[in-house]
Design a protein around this motif. Structure first.
Motif, mmCIF file in Angstrom:
data_model
loop_
_atom_site.group_PDB
_atom_site.id
_atom_site.type_symbol
_atom_site.label_atom_id
_atom_site.label_comp_id
_atom_site.label_asym_id
_atom_site.label_seq_id
_atom_site.Cartn_x
_atom_site.Cartn_y
_atom_site.Cartn_z
ATOM 1 N N LYS A 49 48.647 42.191 64.071
ATOM 2 C CA LYS A 49 48.944 43.609 63.881
ATOM 3 C C LYS A 49 49.798 43.811 62.629
ATOM 4 C CE LYS A 49 48.758 44.768 68.826
ATOM 5 N NZ LYS A 49 49.502 45.346 69.977
ATOM 6 N N HIS A 50 49.507 44.903 61.913
ATOM 7 C CA HIS A 50 50.320 45.237 60.746
ATOM 8 C C HIS A 50 51.112 46.516 61.010
ATOM 9 C CE1 HIS A 50 47.929 48.688 59.402
ATOM 10 N NE2 HIS A 50 46.830 47.976 59.544
ATOM 11 N N LYS A 51 52.070 46.791 60.129
ATOM 12 C CA LYS A 51 52.977 47.921 60.334
ATOM 13 C C LYS A 51 52.726 49.071 59.360
ATOM 14 C CE LYS A 51 56.626 44.874 62.085
ATOM 15 N NZ LYS A 51 58.022 44.406 61.911
ATOM 16 N N GLY A 52 51.561 49.039 58.724
ATOM 17 C CA GLY A 52 51.219 50.069 57.740
ATOM 18 C C GLY A 52 50.436 49.441 56.603
ATOM 19 N N TYR A 53 49.172 49.825 56.434
ATOM 20 C CA TYR A 53 48.291 49.148 55.479
ATOM 21 C C TYR A 53 48.806 49.218 54.037
ATOM 22 C CZ TYR A 53 46.658 53.855 54.314
ATOM 23 O OH TYR A 53 46.599 55.169 53.918
ATOM 24 N N TYR A 54 49.564 50.260 53.711
ATOM 25 C CA TYR A 54 50.031 50.443 52.335
ATOM 26 C C TYR A 54 51.116 49.432 51.945
ATOM 27 C CZ TYR A 54 53.894 52.728 54.724
ATOM 28 O OH TYR A 54 54.956 52.993 55.554
ATOM 29 N N LYS A 55 51.591 48.663 52.918
ATOM 30 C CA LYS A 55 52.619 47.659 52.646
ATOM 31 C C LYS A 55 52.033 46.353 52.114
ATOM 32 C CE LYS A 55 55.739 49.459 56.226
ATOM 33 N NZ LYS A 55 56.605 49.127 57.383
ATOM 34 N N TYR A 56 50.704 46.296 52.003
ATOM 35 C CA TYR A 56 50.047 45.054 51.621
ATOM 36 C C TYR A 56 49.178 45.278 50.383
ATOM 37 C CZ TYR A 56 51.510 44.248 56.409
ATOM 38 O OH TYR A 56 52.256 44.173 57.550
ATOM 39 N N THR A 57 49.013 44.226 49.611
ATOM 40 C CA THR A 57 48.182 44.302 48.410
ATOM 41 C C THR A 57 47.139 43.188 48.429
ATOM 42 O OG1 THR A 57 49.763 42.943 47.177
ATOM 43 C CG2 THR A 57 49.999 45.330 47.004
ATOM 44 N N VAL A 58 46.029 43.439 47.775
ATOM 45 C CA VAL A 58 44.949 42.462 47.714
ATOM 46 C C VAL A 58 45.459 41.172 47.072
ATOM 47 C CG1 VAL A 58 42.705 41.946 46.666
ATOM 48 C CG2 VAL A 58 43.135 44.208 47.655
ATOM 49 N N GLY A 59 45.173 40.049 47.737
ATOM 50 C CA GLY A 59 45.618 38.745 47.259
ATOM 51 C C GLY A 59 46.913 38.265 47.887
ATOM 52 N N GLN A 60 47.610 39.148 48.607
ATOM 53 C CA GLN A 60 48.907 38.786 49.201
ATOM 54 C C GLN A 60 48.741 37.719 50.276
ATOM 55 O OE1 GLN A 60 51.189 42.159 50.536
ATOM 56 N NE2 GLN A 60 52.462 40.942 51.904
ATOM 57 N N ARG A 61 49.643 36.755 50.282
ATOM 58 C CA ARG A 61 49.651 35.719 51.300
ATOM 59 C C ARG A 61 50.928 35.770 52.130
ATOM 60 N NH1 ARG A 61 50.178 29.154 50.414
ATOM 61 N NH2 ARG A 61 50.435 28.633 52.616
ATOM 62 N N ARG A 62 52.068 35.848 51.462
ATOM 63 C CA ARG A 62 53.353 35.816 52.165
ATOM 64 C C ARG A 62 53.635 37.146 52.864
ATOM 65 N NH1 ARG A 62 56.102 31.333 50.729
ATOM 66 N NH2 ARG A 62 55.479 30.260 48.796
ATOM 67 N N GLY A 63 54.359 37.059 53.961
ATOM 68 C CA GLY A 63 54.824 38.250 54.638
ATOM 69 C C GLY A 63 53.815 38.920 55.551
ATOM 70 N N LEU A 64 52.703 38.255 55.834
ATOM 71 C CA LEU A 64 51.695 38.862 56.715
ATOM 72 C C LEU A 64 52.090 38.726 58.190
ATOM 73 C CD1 LEU A 64 48.352 37.693 55.017
ATOM 74 C CD2 LEU A 64 49.737 39.728 54.561
ATOM 75 N N GLY A 65 52.805 37.662 58.516
ATOM 76 C CA GLY A 65 53.235 37.476 59.909
ATOM 77 C C GLY A 65 52.099 37.138 60.847
ATOM 78 N N ILE A 66 51.080 36.444 60.338
ATOM 79 C CA ILE A 66 49.915 36.079 61.153
ATOM 80 C C ILE A 66 49.949 34.586 61.434
ATOM 81 C CG2 ILE A 66 47.396 36.034 61.279
ATOM 82 C CD1 ILE A 66 47.352 38.274 59.198
ATOM 83 N N SER A 67 49.777 34.227 62.686
ATOM 84 C CA SER A 67 49.668 32.827 63.066
ATOM 85 C C SER A 67 48.191 32.466 63.149
ATOM 86 C CB SER A 67 50.352 32.588 64.418
ATOM 87 O OG SER A 67 50.218 31.245 64.794
ATOM 88 N N TYR A 68 47.762 31.550 62.259
ATOM 89 C CA TYR A 68 46.341 31.206 62.199
ATOM 90 C C TYR A 68 46.206 29.751 61.789
ATOM 91 C CZ TYR A 68 41.352 32.157 61.531
ATOM 92 O OH TYR A 68 39.988 32.161 61.644
ATOM 93 N N THR A 69 45.014 29.203 61.982
ATOM 94 C CA THR A 69 44.787 27.775 61.708
ATOM 95 C C THR A 69 44.826 27.448 60.218
ATOM 96 O OG1 THR A 69 42.399 28.175 61.754
ATOM 97 C CG2 THR A 69 43.447 27.426 63.808
ATOM 98 N N LYS A 70 44.561 28.449 59.370
ATOM 99 C CA LYS A 70 44.567 28.254 57.921
ATOM 100 C C LYS A 70 45.348 29.381 57.262
ATOM 101 C CE LYS A 70 40.030 25.992 57.865
ATOM 102 N NZ LYS A 70 38.632 26.058 57.333
ATOM 103 N N PRO A 71 45.869 29.148 56.051
ATOM 104 C CA PRO A 71 46.548 30.241 55.334
ATOM 105 C C PRO A 71 45.594 31.412 55.101
ATOM 106 C CG PRO A 71 46.971 28.128 54.285
ATOM 107 C CD PRO A 71 45.896 27.883 55.298
ATOM 108 N N LEU A 72 46.075 32.620 55.329
ATOM 109 C CA LEU A 72 45.254 33.811 55.144
ATOM 110 C C LEU A 72 45.799 34.679 54.010
ATOM 111 C CD1 LEU A 72 44.607 34.883 58.858
ATOM 112 C CD2 LEU A 72 43.049 33.670 57.317
#
Length: 350
Positions: free
Chosen positions: A215-238
């Motif tokens: 889940k995110h807290k507002g789509y405008y807080k993210y930019t294309v290509g961003q990796r850090r600060g997503l807060g997602i637990s996944y098997t590979k870097p997203l």
């Protein structure tokens, strides 16, 4: 003595630009464009006075709000990544300097950009070249400016490095620290600024196939290509692949999914006729400020002002809304806006 209208912020770059123009025996008219209603002009006035120049202040805050600040906000609302400096040069700074030069019958206009202007006999016009300082050079931000403006433009800092300018300006008595601010109308993080205009609304991160992964807290807080600060637990870097503002989703995926060798660019402002550009042996694109230029294999015009650009190598995360500047080595050929609108058109053409 020829007259030049200088865009003058009072910073170290415009200060040394004014000095160089005076040394070249121009009659210099420094103009401060007030783009924010509450900003002080004291620094600019003091800076000009050291050089024995009187400062003219012109209030463009309404125009700046409409054309730059509102554009910035609306693009983020749409899930796009704007480039306010390039828009400001096109619609505010260079535009109004040019208009003012006509009104005051001045021979030239000037700014403190780190880029060069050169006259080309072959095309009978001035064009923009990259500046000497490869870390600081700012031709990228001039790619959207209309070509007729360059015919009156002087860029004295194009043959200097930033370090040289700082040293020489301080020797002349420049009294302020050399400072840099990414976006002039924002103090602090841009997200804090946007939250005054966009209400945060939680949504979901999804993979390309639509699988929710967080889940995110507002789509405008993210930019294309961003990796850090997503807060997602996944098997590979997203990484952020794209932003779906209408559905309040942020699409994420692996590194390879943000790498593209085809980009679509719309509303390209060519500094030479496109028929001339097509004949260049070598063309490169730069998809963000300070990114490494990449060779172009082919450019195809689709329709509705959209071009398909095939690259010789993949680039990371071309962001819709950002400026794509076209070069032939050091020569700036123009620029347009990266878009996803061409994807459907390309399929139609095929």
């Amino acid at each position: 003595m020829k007259k030049v209208i200088l865009g003058f912020s009072g910073g170290i770059d415009s200060f040394y630009t004014a000095y160089l123009l005076k040394e070249q025996r121009f009659k210099v008219f420094p103009v401060y464009f007030k783009v924010l209603p509450d900003i002080s002009t004291e620094k600019a006035e003091e800076s000009a006075s050291i050089l024995g120049l009187g400062l003219t202040v012109i209030d463009l805050s309404d125009e700046f709000r409409k054309k730059v600040i509102n554009h910035f906000i609306e693009y983020y609302k749409k899930g796009l990544t704007p480039n306010p400096c390039a828009i400001c040069n096109k619609d505010i700074k260079l535009k109004y300097l040019y208009e003012l030069s006509k009104e005051l019958k001045a021979d030239f206009i000037s700014t403190g950009h780190y880029a060069k202007v050169s006259y080309f006999d072959k095309w009978k016009k001035n064009l923009i070249l990259r500046g000497k300082d490869k870390r600081k050079e700012q031709s990228y931000f001039l790619s959207l400016v209309e070509k007729f403006v360059f015919q009156k433009l002087l860029l004295p800092l194009g043959n200097f490095t930033k370090e040289e300018v700082v040293l020489r300006a301080q020797e002349l008595g420049f009294p302020f620290e050399s400072e840099s601010q990414d976006i002039c109308f924002i103090e602090g993080h841009y997200v804090n600024f946007l939250e005054k205009f966009i209400k945060p609304k939680p949504g979901v991160f999804v993979l390309i196939d639509g699988t929710p992964v967080g889940k995110h807290k507002g789509y405008y807080k993210y930019t294309v290509g961003q990796r850090r600060g997503l807060g997602i637990s996944y098997t590979k870097p997203l990484y952020v692949i794209s932003i779906d503002a209408k559905r309040n989703r942020v699409i994420v995926g692996e590194k390879k999914e943000i790498q593209k060798d085809i980009i679509y660019v719309k509303n390209i402002n060519w500094h030479l006729d496109y028929e001339v550009v097509k004949k260049f042996d070598t063309i490169q694109v730069q998809i963000r400020y300070r990114s490494k230029p990449v060779e172009v294999e082919k450019i195809d015009y689709l329709k509705n002002g959209i071009f398909c650009v095939k690259l010789a190598a993949k680039v990371d995360a071309p962001a819709p809304g950002q400026v794509c500047a076209f070069y032939s080595n050091e020569l700036l050929l123009g620029g347009g806006e990266i878009t996803t609108e061409g994807e459907g058109i390309w399929k139609e053409v095929l």
